[in-house]
Each structure stands twice: as structure tokens, then as C-alpha cells.
Write an enzyme that holds these catalytic residues in place. Sequence first.
Site, PDB file in Angstrom:
ATOM      1  N   LYS A 231       0.829  -1.210   0.000  1.00 15.99           N
ATOM      2  CA  LYS A 231       0.000   0.000   0.000  1.00 15.99           C
ATOM      3  C   LYS A 231       0.865   1.263   0.000  1.00 15.99           C
ATOM      4  CE  LYS A 231      -2.246  -0.925   3.852  1.00 15.99           C
ATOM      5  NZ  LYS A 231      -1.629  -2.203   4.284  1.00 15.99           N
TER       6      LYS A 231
ATOM      7  N   ARG B  87      -9.115   0.730   9.233  1.00 19.10           N
ATOM      8  CA  ARG B  87      -8.672  -0.627   9.556  1.00 19.10           C
ATOM      9  C   ARG B  87      -9.728  -1.407  10.322  1.00 19.10           C
ATOM     10  NH1 ARG B  87      -2.858   0.570   9.237  1.00 19.10           N
ATOM     11  NH2 ARG B  87      -1.647  -1.317   9.511  1.00 19.10           N
TER      12      ARG B  87
ATOM     13  N   ARG C 218      11.782  -6.213   4.630  1.00 21.21           N
ATOM     14  CA  ARG C 218      11.670  -4.773   4.383  1.00 21.21           C
ATOM     15  C   ARG C 218      12.730  -3.984   5.158  1.00 21.21           C
ATOM     16  NH1 ARG C 218       5.842  -2.206   4.838  1.00 21.21           N
ATOM     17  NH2 ARG C 218       5.882  -2.922   6.984  1.00 21.21           N
TER      18      ARG C 218
ATOM     19  N   ARG D 253      11.941  -1.729  10.446  1.00 14.73           N
ATOM     20  CA  ARG D 253      10.916  -1.145  11.321  1.00 14.73           C
ATOM     21  C   ARG D 253      10.779  -1.972  12.583  1.00 14.73           C
ATOM     22  NH1 ARG D 253       5.439   0.140   8.018  1.00 14.73           N
ATOM     23  NH2 ARG D 253       4.573  -0.870   9.849  1.00 14.73           N
TER      24      ARG D 253
ATOM     25  N   ARG E 180       0.119  -8.684  13.628  1.00 11.08           N
ATOM     26  CA  ARG E 180      -0.467  -7.720  12.687  1.00 11.08           C
ATOM     27  C   ARG E 180      -1.312  -8.430  11.643  1.00 11.08           C
ATOM     28  NH1 ARG E 180       4.721  -5.191  10.637  1.00 11.08           N
ATOM     29  NH2 ARG E 180       3.424  -3.886   9.301  1.00 11.08           N
TER      30      ARG E 180
HETATM   31  P1  AMP Z   1       1.216   0.607   9.045  1.00  4.20           P
HETATM   32  O1  AMP Z   1       2.422   1.437   8.789  1.00  4.20           O
HETATM   33  O2  AMP Z   1       0.018   1.066   8.248  1.00  4.20           O
HETATM   34  O3  AMP Z   1       1.467  -0.869   8.882  1.00  4.20           O
HETATM   35  O4  AMP Z   1       0.814   0.849  10.584  1.00  4.20           O
HETATM   36  C1  AMP Z   1       1.696   0.493  11.627  1.00  4.20           C
HETATM   37  C2  AMP Z   1       0.936   0.373  12.945  1.00  4.20           C
HETATM   38  O5  AMP Z   1       0.331   1.636  13.267  1.00  4.20           O
HETATM   39  C3  AMP Z   1      -0.215  -0.620  12.946  1.00  4.20           C
HETATM   40  O6  AMP Z   1       0.218  -1.943  13.176  1.00  4.20           O
HETATM   41  C4  AMP Z   1      -1.076  -0.066  14.078  1.00  4.20           C
HETATM   42  O7  AMP Z   1      -0.537  -0.388  15.352  1.00  4.20           O
HETATM   43  C5  AMP Z   1      -0.943   1.440  13.897  1.00  4.20           C
HETATM   44  N1  AMP Z   1      -1.991   1.968  12.975  1.00  4.20           N
HETATM   45  C6  AMP Z   1      -1.804   2.502  11.729  1.00  4.20           C
HETATM   46  N2  AMP Z   1      -2.975   2.859  11.176  1.00  4.20           N
HETATM   47  C7  AMP Z   1      -3.933   2.551  12.087  1.00  4.20           C
HETATM   48  C8  AMP Z   1      -5.353   2.656  12.100  1.00  4.20           C
HETATM   49  N3  AMP Z   1      -6.032   3.130  11.046  1.00  4.20           N
HETATM   50  N4  AMP Z   1      -6.007   2.241  13.221  1.00  4.20           N
HETATM   51  C9  AMP Z   1      -5.345   1.761  14.273  1.00  4.20           C
HETATM   52  N5  AMP Z   1      -4.019   1.606  14.326  1.00  4.20           N
HETATM   53  C10 AMP Z   1      -3.297   1.999  13.247  1.00  4.20           C
END
Ligand code: AMP
Length: 213
Positions: free
Chosen positions: A13, A88, A127, A160, A171
Site C-alpha cells: 500500500k 482498519r 523490508r 521497522r 499484525r
Molecule cells: P502501518 O504502517 O500502516 O502498517 O501501521 C503500523 C501500525 O500503526 C499498525 O500496526 C497499528 O498499530 C498502527 N496503525 C496505523 N494505522 C492505524 C489505524 N487506522 N487504526 C489503528 N491503528 C493503526
Amino acid sequence: MRIVLLGAPGSGKGTQAKKLMAERGIPQISTGDMLREAVAEGTRFGQKAQAIMEQGKLVPDDIMLGIISERLTQPDAADGFILDGFPRTTQQALDLEELLDQLGTPLDAALLMQVDFDILMKRLTGRRTCSKTGKLLNVYFSPQAELDAVVAAGGELQQREDDNEETIANRLDVYREQTEPLIDFYQKRAKLKKIDAQGTIDEVYARLTAALD
Ligand code: AMP
């Protein structure tokens, strides 16, 4: 164009949203990046978010609604946006729908990025980010010359915090339980478009723009 990118962690994404932003000038709104910035700033909220993210869990919906409402009402989002990592949960999708109704700017599409499980795992565990340029690379898929160039230029290949195997498993569970129902949600609203998100970045991008145009 107002779009949501849906898909499991590692489905690409962020990579595709960045490319769309560069080529079409539509802002990428990544809630993950916004939360990581808060963590880096070390605010009280950032510290709380960090603990949640390290476990691979989700930040509560009411907090996310506050963050996204503020962001979507910034001037640069007036002509469109690419949401990456939001919504989400079903509650977040309902909140977004209500917010966009109030603004009079409904979503055009929700694009589902589909990737097989074993490829997702390699994308996530492999990654890396260049500490100097922020460039995204992958130890399994990036050309060795690109990986070497980062190190030669004095950069580090950083992983990360939440890309370790335990957090990745959490996740992916959270995705299956809480985010996958959004596929149905957007299908019912006739907004869903499915994209084969396997292959090179350019191949996936070509499919994505074909679905949008
Ligand atoms: P991402 O970079 O999109 O994979 O997000 C990393 C982490 O941020 C996720 O595993 C969640 O802990 C938190 N996070 C990101 N977006 C959301 C969201 N829309 N709702 C809740 N937690 C989020």
C-alpha cells in the site's frame, strides 16, 4: 480522486501510494507514518502509540478518528487523497463515511491489494529503509547493487520496530479479524476494486491506475 488502499500489511500500500502521489500529485495519507512521527517526537501520545504498535495491535478508533478528521480537513486534501492504512476497522470505515458525507466529498474507490501469504511474509521480514534517504528496499527482492549503494553512501538498512516475526504474526491476525470485513463493507457500497498486487512495483502500479481510470 479520493481513494482508500486496502490490503494486508506488506501488500504494498505504502509503495503504491507514494508512487501515485509522485505521479499524480495526490497526497498520501498514511496513518502508520503519522503515528511513527508521533512516536519519534516522544510525546505522551507517541509513547502510548508506540506500546500498541510494538505489539501489532490497533490504536483505538476514537483516537484515529481525531487524527484523520484533522488531516482530511487540511487544504492539500481538498482535491483528493490516498488513504493508506486507514480505515482498519468497521467503526473507522463508518466514521470515515460520515466525515466525508459532512464534507460532501464521498470516496471514489477502495482498492484491495491482493498478495499471497508467503510473499507477504518475505515483503515484511525483508523490508528495510535507508536511514539517509528513507528509500524502501527489501533484502529478498531489491537488486543487490541498490542494497550495496545504501551502505556505500554511508546509510544503514534499518528495519521497522514492528517488522519482527512475532509482531508481524500479530499484525496479520489483526488484519484478518478486524480489517478484512471491510472488503465486504466496500463491496456492498459498490466501491471495491480488486488488484493483483504481486509482481514488480511498476506492474502493480499499471494495474492500479488501469483500475482507477
Ligand atoms: P502501518 O504502517 O500502516 O502498517 O501501521 C503500523 C501500525 O500503526 C499498525 O500496526 C497499528 O498499530 C498502527 N496503525 C496505523 N494505522 C492505524 C489505524 N487506522 N487504526 C489503528 N491503528 C493503526
